[in-house]
Enzyme design. Structure first.
Site, short mmCIF file in Angstrom:
data_model
loop_
_atom_site.label_atom_id
_atom_site.label_comp_id
_atom_site.label_asym_id
_atom_site.label_seq_id
_atom_site.Cartn_x
_atom_site.Cartn_y
_atom_site.Cartn_z
CE LYS A 14 -61.42 -9.55 -43.01
NZ LYS A 14 -62.90 -9.62 -42.79
NE ARG A 19 -66.80 -1.80 -48.70
CZ ARG A 19 -66.70 -2.36 -47.51
NH1 ARG A 19 -65.86 -3.37 -47.32
NH2 ARG A 19 -67.43 -1.93 -46.50
NE ARG A 114 -70.74 -9.74 -36.86
CZ ARG A 114 -69.63 -9.49 -37.55
NH1 ARG A 114 -68.83 -10.48 -37.92
NH2 ARG A 114 -69.31 -8.25 -37.87
CB SER A 159 -71.35 -0.89 -39.35
OG SER A 159 -70.77 -1.75 -40.31
CD GLN A 161 -69.87 -5.23 -42.23
OE1 GLN A 161 -70.90 -5.83 -41.95
NE2 GLN A 161 -68.68 -5.63 -41.80
CG ASP A 311 -61.97 -4.22 -38.25
OD1 ASP A 311 -62.95 -4.47 -37.52
OD2 ASP A 311 -62.03 -4.23 -39.50
CE LYS A 338 -66.16 -4.36 -36.06
NZ LYS A 338 -66.05 -4.04 -37.52
NE ARG A 342 -62.85 -8.57 -33.49
CZ ARG A 342 -62.89 -8.32 -34.78
NH1 ARG A 342 -62.96 -7.06 -35.19
NH2 ARG A 342 -62.85 -9.29 -35.65
NE ARG A 384 -60.03 -7.40 -37.85
CZ ARG A 384 -59.28 -7.36 -38.95
NH1 ARG A 384 -57.96 -7.47 -38.85
NH2 ARG A 384 -59.84 -7.24 -40.15
#
Length: 444
Positions: A14, A19, A114, A159, A161, A311, A338, A342, A384
């Site tokens: 994913k 990307r 988020r 992260s 990201q 994850d 997340k 989580r 998840r």
């Protein structure tokens, strides 16, 4: 055991899928992407690119992306909606800041919770013009394209990201950009940039990207997702009866993503990992996991190591509950950012199944089981957590009814079919089939 040896290729990665679509959309020419993940997140990713002028076609399961060049995005005053995907929304936001138009970026209710401030602040340092439309720090936002300035940045979060978004923004900047990472996290963006031949220097302390004058189209192949594979690998490791083995082939073995495999090996699982080559700069290979081993609790810590399994912590927690002794996880603060918090939702799920898990600062403690079915569980909007709930339920002697299970569509729509090869579940409704046809459907 009814199955002796299952051979399986997981769906496309994913992180790499998202990307890859962004990078090829900036190229001059047409790129073919094979092995792309077909899930809700990637469909929304592709639809958002179509909204800003990128031509996307499908040939079988492959995707052809005709890039618009570095500054070719445009929109007819439409909102670019990324659905559930934080990865896509943050990279899209970074890319739109360097374009030559006005844009609005939004997502669903999960994505609207988020945090975006740590991306927006860094982009503003580069000259980005971003306005919060509603609550400060969260989507939706309005973006007015501007000339981005290459500069130095120090990342404050772990992260990947954050690094990825700034690297994509740096492609559009006027001068080199230097990024000091807080910790080494998944490096798919860096590997893709190197595969495309960009001038990217990694000193260990920082990354420095000199923006290319133009990006030329290249074909890409996406390896299997090790995060998706982890759920079935974990399920096999949890089985105490010998005789079951699972071979996961063509899976991504990037060391910034394989912490889960290291952890269950330390727990005592019977597992082999064999690297067999590279695809677009990513190491790939196979993983073989066999049932029947007693597991032991472990301690997990270290920013970079935890990032390599961030994850997979929910499935690690489930496996840990079948081990002898406690498992303690430190340095997992990023779990709060997340689809859900989580750490909290993992602990709550375990408690519903009779495991007295508890939180610590930046982590959690998981004592051994056994599991007991609560009868009915409603999982939060977190793909998840939903998969872990199904795996734990399969280990209980009693039936468990799981509501909202179909949120797995976000990353692994085929999970139920693959899960049923090892566990057992009966669905009360069909899960939407995602694939190339989804690009033409309305309302995705």
């Amino acid at each position: 055991m009814p199955h002796e040896n299952i051979i399986w290729r997981p769906p496309g990665d994913k992180s790499i899928s998202q990307r890859a679509t962004f990078l090829t959309s900036l190229a001059e020419g047409t790129s073919r992407i094979s092995g792309l993940l077909w899930s809700e997140d990637t469909i929304n990713n592709l639809k958002s690119l179509k909204q800003i002028g990128v031509q996307i076609k499908t040939v079988g399961e492959d995707v052809l992306i005709s890039g618009v060049g570095k500054y070719g995005y445009h929109t007819g005053n439409k909102s670019v909606n990324l659905g559930n995907s934080a990865t896509s929304s943050r990279i899209m936001l970074a890319l739109l800041c360097g374009q030559r138009g006005c844009f609005r970026v939004d997502g669903n209710q999960v994505l609207r919770r988020r945090p975006m401030s740590w991306i927006v602040e860094s982009l503003r340092d580069m000259g980005a013009k971003i306005k919060w439309e509603g609550e400060t720090g969260y989507l939706p936002v309005d973006v007015t394209g501007a000339l981005l300035k290459g500069s130095d940045h120090r990342i404050r979060v772990s992260s990947a990201q954050a690094v990825s978004a700034l690297l994509f923004a740096a492609l559009l900047a006027d001068n080199p950009t230097r990024i000091y990472r807080k910790t080494k996290a998944r490096d798919h963006t860096e590997r893709l940039f190197s595969y495309f031949g960009f001038n990217l220097v990694d000193t260990g302390d920082y990354l420095e990207l000199t923006p290319p004058n133009k990006i030329l189209a290249l074909d890409l192949s996406v390896p299997g997702d090790v995060s998706s594979a982890a759920f079935l690998v974990g399920l096999v490791a949890m089985q105490r009866n010998p005789g079951l083995s699972l071979t996961v082939k063509d899976v991504n073995l990037n060391p910034t993503r394989t912490g889960f495999l290291d952890v269950i090996r330390r727990m005592g699982a019977d597992i082999d990992v064999l690297e067999q080559g590279t695809v677009c700069g990513e190491p790939i290979g196979k993983v073989v996991i066999r049932s029947g081993r007693k597991l032991k609790g472990v301690t997990i810590s270290g920013d970079a190591f935890v990032q390599s399994m961030i994850d997979e912590i929910p499935i690690i927690a489930a496996v840990a509950a079948t081990a002898e002794g406690e498992t303690v996880i430190f340095d997992a603060h990023e779990l709060a950012d997340k689809d859900t918090d989580r750490a909290f939702t993992t602990i709550e799920l375990l408690r519903q199944f009779g495991i007295s898990a508890r939180s610590i600062d930046g982590g959690l403690i998981i004592p051994p089981g056994p599991f007991s079915s609560p009868g009915t569980v409603t999982v939060p909007n977190d793909h998840r957590i939903a998969m872990v709930a199904m795996i734990i339920a399969s280990c209980c002697a009693q039936e468990t009814i799981i509501h909202n299970w179909d949120v797995v569509r976000v990353s692994f729509p085929g999970f139920l079919d693959e899960f049923n090869r090892i566990g057992h579940a009966v669905a009360d409704s069909e899960l939407k089939l995602w694939g190339p046809h989804s690009l033409e459907e309305v309302g995705v």
